[in-house]
Enzyme design. Structure first.
Site: not given
Ligand code: 13P
Length: 287
Positions: A81-82, A180, A209-211
């Site tokens: 990721d990222h 995020h 950023g779905a949290s």
């Molecule tokens: P959150 O920070 O909203 O949980 O999203 C996680 C994310 O997008 C990781 O790449």
């Protein structure tokens, strides 16, 4: 078993679902995510890196995630990721990661294209697929900051089409109001923009950023080309709350194992809850 290729994203999009990408930092979060995938029978991505590498160490976390996925009965991809670092991307590809995210969203457009193209070239040699990002997402990946979306940083549909054509990337992460971490007021996505991006590009879209995202916003995204959804903060919060409530009973006997186990099980349950949200209308596992 290790899950290779982008069919899983295409199948999810066609069915109006999304594949979850869960960020994992340590043994317990890898175990919790793996257990969730096994319990629900649906494909899941373990996102081990690059920020979590700072905590666990790259080699250790890579091996942990790959080993868990390879030995599980569930279909598990292992995803970087990222990452902004081509050396890190290469290391993960060589270790056997099934996909990587090259994050050039902080760069000018042409530099983002150049970085992404190079990551795609390297990934092709290893049979892995690549996610890239266009537009910038507010917030922090590891700590919830109550960030607010900046309209200026959103993904432009025409640029997205040019970017995907120029890079050959397999999936595109978009900025459409998503943030995020948790926010005090509910996030509203620019679903019209998302629909326009979906029309403009031929690859599955990714929602970071779905949290804490309201479920109606999430489901709106699933009908507009989003086939992968990233969640981190919800798992972190579940882990921390479980550990806090277990601590008083664990402390007298220095029972660290019960503490870690409670965190692991809370991650599993939180991941299962997310998977339910990502599967509108699914009645059965393995659907
Ligand atoms: P959150 O920070 O909203 O949980 O999203 C996680 C994310 O997008 C990781 O790449």
């Amino acid at each position: 078993m290790l899950l290779h290729g982008t069919d899983v994203l295409k199948d999810a999009a066609a069915a109006g679902h999304a594949v979850p990408g869960f960020v994992a930092y340590n043994l317990e979060t890898v175990q919790g995510v793996t257990a969730a995938a096994e319990a629900c029978g649906r494909p899941v991505l373990i996102q081990a890196g690059s920020s979590p590498f700072k905590h666990a160490g790259r080699e250790a976390l890579m091996r942990l995630a790959l080993d868990a996925a390879a030995h599980s009965t569930a279909r598990l991809g292992v995803h970087l990721d990222h990452s902004r670092d081509l050396d890190e991307i290469t290391a993960c590809l060589e270790a056997g990661y099934t996909s990587v995210m090259v994050d050039g969203s902080h760069l000018p457009f042409t530099e983002n294209i150049a970085l992404t193209k190079e990551a795609v070239r390297r990934a092709r040699d290893h049979g892995a697929w690549v996610e890239a990002e266009l537009g910038a997402l507010p917030g922090d990946e590891d700590v919830s900051t109550d960030a607010v979306a900046q309209a200026t940083a959103m993904t432009d549909p025409d640029q997205a089409a040019e970017f995907v054509a120029a890079t050959g990337v397999d999936a595109l992460a978009v900025a459409v109001g998503n943030v995020h971490g948790f926010t005090k007021s509910p996030v509203r996505l620019d679903l019209a923009r998302l629909a326009a991006i979906h029309q403009a590009v031929p690859v599955p879209l990714v929602l970071h950023g779905a949290s804490g995202l309201p479920v109606e916003e999430l489901h709106g995204a699933l009908t507009r080309g989003v086939a992968k959804v990233n969640v981190n903060a919800e798992l972190r919060r579940a882990y921390l709350e479980a550990v806090r409530s277990t601590l008083p009973a664990a402390l007298p006997g220095s029972d660290a194992v019960s503490l870690w186990a409670s965190g692991r099980d809370a991650v599993r349950d939180a991941a299962l809850e997310v998977i339910g949200r990502l599967t509108p209308g699914a009645e059965t596992a393995n659907a």
